[in-house]
Design an enzyme around this catalytic site. Structure first.
Site, PDB file in Angstrom:
ATOM      1  N   GLY A 173       0.778  -1.244   0.000  1.00  0.00           N
ATOM      2  CA  GLY A 173       0.000   0.000   0.000  1.00  0.00           C
ATOM      3  C   GLY A 173       0.804   1.285   0.000  1.00  0.00           C
ATOM      4  O   GLY A 173       0.311   2.319   0.451  1.00  0.00           O
ATOM      5  N   ASN A 188       1.556   3.027  -2.618  1.00  0.00           N
ATOM      6  CA  ASN A 188       0.837   3.942  -3.517  1.00  0.00           C
ATOM      7  C   ASN A 188      -0.412   4.505  -2.844  1.00  0.00           C
ATOM      8  O   ASN A 188      -0.738   5.680  -3.010  1.00  0.00           O
ATOM      9  CB  ASN A 188       0.474   3.239  -4.826  1.00  0.00           C
ATOM     10  CG  ASN A 188       1.630   3.237  -5.811  1.00  0.00           C
ATOM     11  OD1 ASN A 188       1.981   4.268  -6.359  1.00  0.00           O
ATOM     12  ND2 ASN A 188       2.239   2.078  -6.005  1.00  0.00           N
ATOM     13  N   ARG A 226      -4.921  -8.948  -8.711  1.00  0.00           N
ATOM     14  CA  ARG A 226      -5.755  -9.906  -9.454  1.00  0.00           C
ATOM     15  C   ARG A 226      -6.295  -9.221 -10.700  1.00  0.00           C
ATOM     16  O   ARG A 226      -6.408  -8.001 -10.744  1.00  0.00           O
ATOM     17  CB  ARG A 226      -6.943 -10.369  -8.608  1.00  0.00           C
ATOM     18  CG  ARG A 226      -6.520 -11.097  -7.383  1.00  0.00           C
ATOM     19  CD  ARG A 226      -7.701 -11.570  -6.569  1.00  0.00           C
ATOM     20  NE  ARG A 226      -7.189 -12.057  -5.308  1.00  0.00           N
ATOM     21  CZ  ARG A 226      -6.627 -13.237  -5.133  1.00  0.00           C
ATOM     22  NH1 ARG A 226      -6.573 -14.081  -6.139  1.00  0.00           N
ATOM     23  NH2 ARG A 226      -6.138 -13.590  -3.962  1.00  0.00           N
ATOM     24  N   ASN A 279      -5.678   2.356 -12.925  1.00  0.00           N
ATOM     25  CA  ASN A 279      -4.701   1.407 -12.387  1.00  0.00           C
ATOM     26  C   ASN A 279      -3.305   1.995 -12.551  1.00  0.00           C
ATOM     27  O   ASN A 279      -3.025   2.683 -13.526  1.00  0.00           O
ATOM     28  CB  ASN A 279      -4.798   0.092 -13.179  1.00  0.00           C
ATOM     29  CG  ASN A 279      -3.774  -0.941 -12.732  1.00  0.00           C
ATOM     30  OD1 ASN A 279      -3.623  -1.195 -11.539  1.00  0.00           O
ATOM     31  ND2 ASN A 279      -3.067  -1.530 -13.682  1.00  0.00           N
ATOM     32  N   HIS A 332       0.568   0.880 -13.099  1.00  0.00           N
ATOM     33  CA  HIS A 332       1.339  -0.291 -13.538  1.00  0.00           C
ATOM     34  C   HIS A 332       2.828   0.071 -13.568  1.00  0.00           C
ATOM     35  O   HIS A 332       3.187   1.121 -14.109  1.00  0.00           O
ATOM     36  CB  HIS A 332       0.873  -0.730 -14.930  1.00  0.00           C
ATOM     37  CG  HIS A 332       1.544  -1.984 -15.376  1.00  0.00           C
ATOM     38  ND1 HIS A 332       1.201  -3.233 -14.891  1.00  0.00           N
ATOM     39  CD2 HIS A 332       2.567  -2.196 -16.241  1.00  0.00           C
ATOM     40  CE1 HIS A 332       1.968  -4.139 -15.434  1.00  0.00           C
ATOM     41  NE2 HIS A 332       2.813  -3.552 -16.250  1.00  0.00           N
ATOM     42  N   ASP A 334      -4.133  -4.702 -18.627  1.00  0.00           N
ATOM     43  CA  ASP A 334      -3.267  -3.514 -18.594  1.00  0.00           C
ATOM     44  C   ASP A 334      -3.282  -2.766 -19.921  1.00  0.00           C
ATOM     45  O   ASP A 334      -2.284  -2.151 -20.302  1.00  0.00           O
ATOM     46  CB  ASP A 334      -1.825  -3.913 -18.220  1.00  0.00           C
ATOM     47  CG  ASP A 334      -1.747  -4.499 -16.818  1.00  0.00           C
ATOM     48  OD1 ASP A 334      -2.519  -4.066 -15.946  1.00  0.00           O
ATOM     49  OD2 ASP A 334      -0.914  -5.399 -16.595  1.00  0.00           O
TER      50      ASP A 334
HETATM   51  C1  GAR Z   1       3.362  -1.225  -7.358  1.00  0.00           C
HETATM   52  O1  GAR Z   1       4.646  -1.251  -7.926  1.00  0.00           O
HETATM   53  C2  GAR Z   1       2.295  -1.295  -8.431  1.00  0.00           C
HETATM   54  O2  GAR Z   1       2.627  -0.576  -9.587  1.00  0.00           O
HETATM   55  C3  GAR Z   1       2.266  -2.765  -8.714  1.00  0.00           C
HETATM   56  O3  GAR Z   1       2.372  -3.379  -7.457  1.00  0.00           O
HETATM   57  C4  GAR Z   1       3.100  -2.516  -6.580  1.00  0.00           C
HETATM   58  C5  GAR Z   1       2.277  -2.281  -5.348  1.00  0.00           C
HETATM   59  O4  GAR Z   1       3.028  -1.564  -4.394  1.00  0.00           O
HETATM   60  N1  GAR Z   1       1.064  -3.173  -9.387  1.00  0.00           N
HETATM   61  C6  GAR Z   1       1.018  -4.174 -10.238  1.00  0.00           C
HETATM   62  O5  GAR Z   1       1.993  -4.848 -10.524  1.00  0.00           O
HETATM   63  C7  GAR Z   1      -0.354  -4.450 -10.824  1.00  0.00           C
HETATM   64  N2  GAR Z   1      -0.290  -5.525 -11.748  1.00  0.00           N
HETATM   65  P1  GAR Z   1       2.300  -0.830  -3.199  1.00  0.00           P
HETATM   66  O6  GAR Z   1       1.357  -1.859  -2.560  1.00  0.00           O
HETATM   67  O7  GAR Z   1       3.405  -0.439  -2.264  1.00  0.00           O
HETATM   68  O8  GAR Z   1       1.555   0.345  -3.738  1.00  0.00           O
END
Ligand code: GAR
Length: 200
Positions: free
Chosen positions: A12, A14, A91, A107, A109, A145
Site C-alpha cells: 500500500g 501507492n 488480481r 490502475n 502499472h 493492462d
Molecule cells: C506497485 O509497484 C504497483 O505498480 C504494482 O504493485 C506494486 C504495489 O506496491 N502493481 C502491479 O503490478 C499491478 N499488476 P504498493 O502496494 O506499495 O503500492
C-alpha cells in the site's frame, strides 16, 4: 469533492501516496474506502492510521472466483465512489466489474505500457534488458493492462541495477504519477477519446 476508493492487495505505498496527497491539499478528493482481497495487507494498517474505512473481501474464503467477484462488485457498488483506484491490486478484474464502472476505474502499472503487462513487470523489464522503463497510470478496460493511458513517467535502467533497485526507482515515480492522475480526474480534466486520453 469527488469520492475515491482505493483497491489494494499488499504493502500500500501507492495508497499512502494518495492519502498524503489528499491530506496536503494536492488532490481534491475524499478517500471513502480501502477495499482489499487480502486480510494481511499492510494497506489496512495505513487505512486505520488515517481513519479510512476498510472493506475486506478475503479471496481465500470464497468457493470460486465468480462468487468472490460478485461480493467484490457488491462492495464496490455499496461504497459508491466516483473513482476506483487500483493501487497494487494483484488480481485480474472480471469483465462484470470492469463493465459496471466505465471510465471510473484507473490502475497504476510499474512499466511503460504496452510493454511488460501482468505481474512482475519490473522483473520482466530488467530481464529483457531495456535501458528505460517507468510507470503508467491508465483507465481500466477489459484488456490486461491495456486501457487508455493517462500518464507515464520514464525511469532509466542503470548498469548497477538489480531488479529490486529498478523496482524501487520506478516506485518513487509511481508515487508522483498516481496522485497526479487522480487530481486530473477529480478536476474533471480527463476525456477518453477512443484509445486516447485528452488532458484538458
Ligand atoms: C506497485 O509497484 C504497483 O505498480 C504494482 O504493485 C506494486 C504495489 O506496491 N502493481 C502491479 O503490478 C499491478 N499488476 P504498493 O502496494 O506499495 O503500492
Amino acid at each position: 469533492m469527488k469520492r475515491i476508493a482505493v483497491v489494494a492487495s499488499g504493502r500500500g505505498s501507492n495508497f499512502q501516496a494518495v492519502i498524503d496527497a489528499i491530506r496536503n491539499g494536492k488532490v481534491p478528493a475524499e478517500c471513502v474506502a480501502l477495499i482489499t482481497d487480502n486480510p494481511k495487507a499492510y494497506a489496512l494498517e495505513r487505512a486505520k492510521m488515517s481513519g479510512i474505512p476498510c472493506r475486506i473481501i478475503d479471496y481465500a474464503t470464497f468457493p470460486s472466483r465468480e462468487v468472490y467477484e460478485r461480493a467484490l462488485l457488491a462492495t464496490m457498488q455499496d461504497v459508491n465512489a466516483d473513482l476506483f483506484v487500483l493501487a497494487g491490486y494483484m488480481r485480474i478484474l472480471g469483465a462484470s466489474i470492469v463493465k459496471a464502472f466505465p471510465g471510473k476505474m484507473i490502475n497504476i502499472h510499474p512499466a511503460l505500457l504496452p510493454a511488460f503487462t501482468g505481474l512482475h513487470a519490473q522483473r520482466q523489464a530488467f530481464q529483457y534488458g531495456v535501458k528505460v522503463s517507468g510507470c503508467t497510470v491508465h483507465f481500466v478496460d477489459e484488456s490486461l493492462d491495456g486501457g487508455p493511458i493517462i500518464l507515464q513517467q520514464c525511469v532509466p535502467v542503470l548498469e548497477t541495477d538489480d531488479e529490486d533497485a529498478l523496482a524501487e526507482r520506478i516506485l518513487m515515480h509511481e508515487h508522483e504519477c498516481l496522485p497526479e492522475a487522480i487530481r486530473l480526474f477529480c478536476e474533471d480534466r480527463l476525456v477518453i477519446e477512443g484509445r486516447k486520453v485528452r488532458v484538458l
